[in-house]
Design a protein around this motif. Structure first.
Motif, mmCIF file in Angstrom:
data_model
loop_
_atom_site.group_PDB
_atom_site.id
_atom_site.type_symbol
_atom_site.label_atom_id
_atom_site.label_comp_id
_atom_site.label_asym_id
_atom_site.label_seq_id
_atom_site.Cartn_x
_atom_site.Cartn_y
_atom_site.Cartn_z
ATOM 1 N N GLU A 112 52.146 -27.218 -19.297
ATOM 2 C CA GLU A 112 51.763 -27.905 -18.071
ATOM 3 C C GLU A 112 51.737 -29.418 -18.249
ATOM 4 O O GLU A 112 52.164 -30.159 -17.379
ATOM 5 C CB GLU A 112 50.391 -27.421 -17.569
ATOM 6 N N TYR A 113 51.239 -29.862 -19.386
ATOM 7 C CA TYR A 113 51.165 -31.298 -19.645
ATOM 8 C C TYR A 113 52.521 -31.883 -20.026
ATOM 9 O O TYR A 113 52.878 -32.973 -19.595
ATOM 10 C CB TYR A 113 50.139 -31.590 -20.737
ATOM 11 N N LEU A 114 53.268 -31.168 -20.843
ATOM 12 C CA LEU A 114 54.557 -31.679 -21.301
ATOM 13 C C LEU A 114 55.590 -31.726 -20.189
ATOM 14 O O LEU A 114 56.370 -32.671 -20.103
ATOM 15 C CB LEU A 114 55.079 -30.840 -22.468
ATOM 16 N N VAL A 115 55.598 -30.720 -19.329
ATOM 17 C CA VAL A 115 56.590 -30.685 -18.257
ATOM 18 C C VAL A 115 56.358 -31.830 -17.269
ATOM 19 O O VAL A 115 57.296 -32.324 -16.649
ATOM 20 C CB VAL A 115 56.622 -29.305 -17.551
ATOM 21 N N GLY A 116 55.118 -32.266 -17.158
ATOM 22 C CA GLY A 116 54.799 -33.378 -16.258
ATOM 23 C C GLY A 116 54.968 -34.742 -16.890
ATOM 24 O O GLY A 116 54.829 -35.761 -16.221
ATOM 25 N N THR B 190 60.816 -38.151 -29.728
ATOM 26 C CA THR B 190 59.645 -38.565 -30.513
ATOM 27 C C THR B 190 58.447 -38.841 -29.612
ATOM 28 O O THR B 190 57.314 -38.552 -29.997
ATOM 29 C CB THR B 190 59.950 -39.798 -31.380
ATOM 30 N N ASP B 191 58.675 -39.384 -28.421
ATOM 31 C CA ASP B 191 57.576 -39.610 -27.472
ATOM 32 C C ASP B 191 56.968 -38.283 -27.034
ATOM 33 O O ASP B 191 55.749 -38.156 -26.900
ATOM 34 C CB ASP B 191 58.063 -40.369 -26.232
ATOM 35 N N LEU B 192 57.805 -37.301 -26.813
ATOM 36 C CA LEU B 192 57.342 -35.974 -26.410
ATOM 37 C C LEU B 192 56.481 -35.344 -27.498
ATOM 38 O O LEU B 192 55.451 -34.732 -27.216
ATOM 39 C CB LEU B 192 58.536 -35.074 -26.092
ATOM 40 N N VAL B 193 56.871 -35.535 -28.745
ATOM 41 C CA VAL B 193 56.103 -34.997 -29.865
ATOM 42 C C VAL B 193 54.725 -35.654 -29.931
ATOM 43 O O VAL B 193 53.716 -34.979 -30.144
ATOM 44 C CB VAL B 193 56.871 -35.162 -31.198
ATOM 45 N N VAL B 194 54.668 -36.962 -29.698
ATOM 46 C CA VAL B 194 53.380 -37.671 -29.692
ATOM 47 C C VAL B 194 52.482 -37.114 -28.594
ATOM 48 O O VAL B 194 51.285 -36.876 -28.810
ATOM 49 C CB VAL B 194 53.586 -39.193 -29.522
ATOM 50 N N ILE B 195 53.030 -36.855 -27.421
ATOM 51 C CA ILE B 195 52.251 -36.281 -26.316
ATOM 52 C C ILE B 195 51.735 -34.894 -26.703
ATOM 53 O O ILE B 195 50.572 -34.567 -26.481
ATOM 54 C CB ILE B 195 53.095 -36.222 -25.023
ATOM 55 N N ALA B 196 52.587 -34.078 -27.304
ATOM 56 C CA ALA B 196 52.177 -32.732 -27.732
ATOM 57 C C ALA B 196 51.074 -32.812 -28.777
ATOM 58 O O ALA B 196 50.123 -32.011 -28.757
ATOM 59 C CB ALA B 196 53.374 -31.966 -28.277
ATOM 60 N N GLU B 197 51.153 -33.775 -29.683
ATOM 61 C CA GLU B 197 50.101 -33.937 -30.691
ATOM 62 C C GLU B 197 48.784 -34.354 -30.043
ATOM 63 O O GLU B 197 47.708 -33.903 -30.460
ATOM 64 C CB GLU B 197 50.521 -34.953 -31.750
ATOM 65 N N ARG B 198 48.847 -35.174 -29.013
ATOM 66 C CA ARG B 198 47.628 -35.560 -28.287
ATOM 67 C C ARG B 198 47.006 -34.363 -27.585
ATOM 68 O O ARG B 198 45.782 -34.215 -27.553
ATOM 69 C CB ARG B 198 47.935 -36.662 -27.285
ATOM 70 N N GLN C 261 45.238 -32.362 -30.193
ATOM 71 C CA GLN C 261 43.956 -32.980 -30.554
ATOM 72 C C GLN C 261 42.913 -32.729 -29.477
ATOM 73 O O GLN C 261 41.747 -32.431 -29.787
ATOM 74 C CB GLN C 261 44.134 -34.483 -30.762
ATOM 75 N N ALA C 262 43.299 -32.840 -28.211
ATOM 76 C CA ALA C 262 42.364 -32.603 -27.107
ATOM 77 C C ALA C 262 41.875 -31.162 -27.098
ATOM 78 O O ALA C 262 40.701 -30.904 -26.816
ATOM 79 C CB ALA C 262 43.024 -32.956 -25.775
ATOM 80 N N ILE C 263 42.739 -30.228 -27.413
ATOM 81 C CA ILE C 263 42.331 -28.821 -27.523
ATOM 82 C C ILE C 263 41.343 -28.674 -28.679
ATOM 83 O O ILE C 263 40.325 -28.006 -28.554
ATOM 84 C CB ILE C 263 43.549 -27.897 -27.723
ATOM 85 N N GLY C 264 41.646 -29.327 -29.795
ATOM 86 C CA GLY C 264 40.796 -29.236 -30.981
ATOM 87 C C GLY C 264 39.383 -29.735 -30.758
ATOM 88 O O GLY C 264 38.427 -29.205 -31.329
ATOM 89 N N ILE C 265 39.218 -30.756 -29.904
ATOM 90 C CA ILE C 265 37.872 -31.291 -29.650
ATOM 91 C C ILE C 265 37.262 -30.744 -28.364
ATOM 92 O O ILE C 265 36.176 -31.144 -27.973
ATOM 93 C CB ILE C 265 37.864 -32.838 -29.647
ATOM 94 N N LYS D 181 38.421 -30.916 -25.181
ATOM 95 C CA LYS D 181 38.652 -31.627 -23.920
ATOM 96 C C LYS D 181 39.643 -30.888 -23.024
ATOM 97 O O LYS D 181 39.668 -31.091 -21.833
ATOM 98 C CB LYS D 181 39.123 -33.049 -24.187
ATOM 99 N N ILE D 182 40.469 -30.057 -23.625
ATOM 100 C CA ILE D 182 41.385 -29.178 -22.889
ATOM 101 C C ILE D 182 41.110 -27.765 -23.377
ATOM 102 O O ILE D 182 41.085 -27.522 -24.589
ATOM 103 C CB ILE D 182 42.866 -29.541 -23.134
ATOM 104 N N ALA D 183 40.899 -26.848 -22.446
ATOM 105 C CA ALA D 183 40.630 -25.460 -22.826
ATOM 106 C C ALA D 183 41.915 -24.779 -23.271
ATOM 107 O O ALA D 183 42.968 -24.944 -22.662
ATOM 108 C CB ALA D 183 40.021 -24.709 -21.648
ATOM 109 N N ASP D 184 41.818 -24.018 -24.333
ATOM 110 C CA ASP D 184 42.943 -23.245 -24.844
ATOM 111 C C ASP D 184 42.827 -21.823 -24.310
ATOM 112 O O ASP D 184 41.915 -21.101 -24.683
ATOM 113 C CB ASP D 184 42.924 -23.241 -26.372
#
Length: 105
Positions: A56-60, A67-75, A78-82, A84-87
């Motif tokens: 949902e986040y990547l398609v938008g 490389t920019d897409l990979v950075v977004i996926a890593e963010r 991280q948000a899932i890990g803390i 902030k985004i439900a998994d």
């Protein structure tokens, strides 16, 4: 015989695999595709390998470079890990439950 575009799109991120590990595995396979992938095609194929909530986040995103897409996926990771985004994999409250939820909200 090496991978083709369809097999690249079918590659999914393993639950225990980090984005960095997934990206490396995917890029190694993508490098073997003949003819070579264009940047835009690579972005589209890679986005389609993800499930919620990544997809949902990547398609938008408006990433112009892989490389920019990979950075977004890593963010997102991280948000899932803390928290902030439900998994949805870890939260059974997400999604359609079938006949039990029919007819009601």
């Amino acid at each position: 015989m090496g991978p083709d575009r369809l097999s690249l799109q079918a590659m999914e991120k393993n639950n225990k695999e980090s984005i960095r590990e997934n990206t490396q595995r995917w890029r190694e396979a993508a490098a073997q595709v003949n003819p070579s992938l264009l940047e835009k095609e690579m972005i589209n194929l890679f986005v389609n390998t993800f499930k919620a909530p990544y997809f949902e986040y990547l398609v938008g995103s408006s990433a112009q470079h892989f490389t920019d897409l990979v950075v977004i996926a890593e963010r997102i990771e991280q948000a899932i890990g803390i928290g902030k985004i439900a998994d949805p994999i870890e939260n059974n409250g997400f999604g359609w439950k079938g006949k039990d939820n029919e007819g009601g909200c």
